[in-house]
Scaffold this active site. Structure first.
Site: not given
Ligand SMILES: NC(=O)c1ccc[n+]([C@@H]2O[C@H](COP(=O)([O-])OP(=O)(O)OC[C@H]3O[C@@H](n4cnc5c(N)ncnc54)[C@H](OP(=O)(O)O)[C@@H]3O)[C@@H](O)[C@H]2O)c1
Length: 283
Positions: A44, A49, A157, A183, A185, A228, A234, A237-238
């Site tokens: 995403d 960005y 979103q 978004w 989260p 993110k 991580r 993990e996510n």
């Protein structure tokens, strides 16, 4: 990977990787490469960005085939209006280095989003965008858009996390067949969310981290998620949130954490509207 089927039949991974606030292009490319390596198949990004080129570079260098990756990008408010939106899409597509984008989102509900939406409908009909949607549209704006235009958004979103749970938006979108994607989260880590006692207790019960509990809670509500992180451990993990389930008491305990308020910004606040309406990326 679990998938969510959008209202036009296009399937999208339930867990994706968000790249907001990864401004350095080398770092953004490294993050997307790591995410693809971990197994993420949804990336995403957004024009504003400033890292679409890095996302494109990581995809181009990856061994994962293009059609196995779901790429989302977004049209910023400064590019709204029919002609500007067509031009901005072309610029995004070039930066990404892609023939098509999987999901194209109108980034905020301000400015000439009607003109933008008609351009997005055209892009969808031409096949260069597989699905079109919006972000941060509250219910009235969403209803206005889909009742007065041809194509209904496939997805909205919205900021959704334990502090801002968005139950009314959730119900409205579910009723109208619009997919919900969260978004922030993790509420960007605000209010020490990763150490919240309720989440710690639930995590200990299931042998999972508080981050995994937050993502699992959203997925069980029917949301897709785009967490993110710049750290590969991580990312793993996510991504690892499909081997456990929260029970009714867990879901109820988390529901009690709702404050109904954003810890980031409230899009309906007039000062935020001014900031969004005047923010220019790339300047
Ligand atoms: N449509 C919109 O208007 C909009 C607005 C904001 C965001 N988004 C999208 O949503 C994505 C996610 O939202 P977000 O980036 O704002 O925030 P977020 O995903 O809620 O939180 C990111 C923060 O959490 C930390 N983190 C991530 N995983 C963690 C873990 N397992 N344990 C502890 N800390 C962890 C990250 O730190 P490290 O990076 O240091 O690990 C970072 O500080 C964005 O990247 C973007 O793609 C869309």
């Amino acid at each position: 990977m679990e998938q969510i089927v959008l209202n036009n039949g296009v399937a999208m991974p339930t867990v994706g990787f968000g790249v907001y606030q990864i401004d350095d292009l080398n770092e953004a490319e490294r993050c997307v490469s790591d995410a693809l390596d971990v197994g993420y198949r949804l990336i995403d990004t957004a024009a504003c960005y400033g890292n679409e080129a890095a996302v494109g570079a990581a995809i181009a260098k990856s061994r994962v085939k293009r059609d196995e990756i779901f790429v989302t990008t977004k049209l910023w408010v400064q590019d709204y209006g029919y002609e500007s939106a067509l031009k901005a899409f072309e610029a995004s597509r070039k930066k990404l280095g892609l023939d098509y984008v999987d999901l194209y989102l109108a980034h905020k509900p301000y400015g000439d989003y009607y003109g933008a939406w008609r351009a997005m409908e055209k892009l969808h009909k031409e096949g260069v965008v597989r699905a079109i949607g919006v972000t941060s549209f509250w219910n009235e704006r969403l209803a206005d858009l889909f009742t007065c235009n041809e194509i209904k958004p496939a997805l909205n979103q919205i900021e959704t996390n334990v502090w801002r749970q968005q139950w009314a938006s959730d119900a409205f979108m579910a009723k109208h067949g619009i997919a919900r994607q969260a978004w922030a989260p993790f509420a960007e880590g605000n209010n020490d969310v990763f150490n919240a006692p309720i989440l710690k207790e639930i995590g200990a019960k299931h042998g999972k981290t508080t981050g995994q509990v937050m993502l699992r809670w959203l997925i069980q509500r029917g949301f897709s998620v785009i967490p993110k992180t710049v750290r590969k451990a991580r990312m793993e993990e996510n991504f690892n949130v499909f081997d456990f389930s929260l029970d009714e008491s867990d879901m109820a305990a988390i529901k009690s954490m709702d404050t109904g308020k954003s810890t980031i910004y409230d899009e309906t606040d007039p000062e935020v509207a001014i900031w969004i309406g005047t923010y220019r990326y790339g300047e």
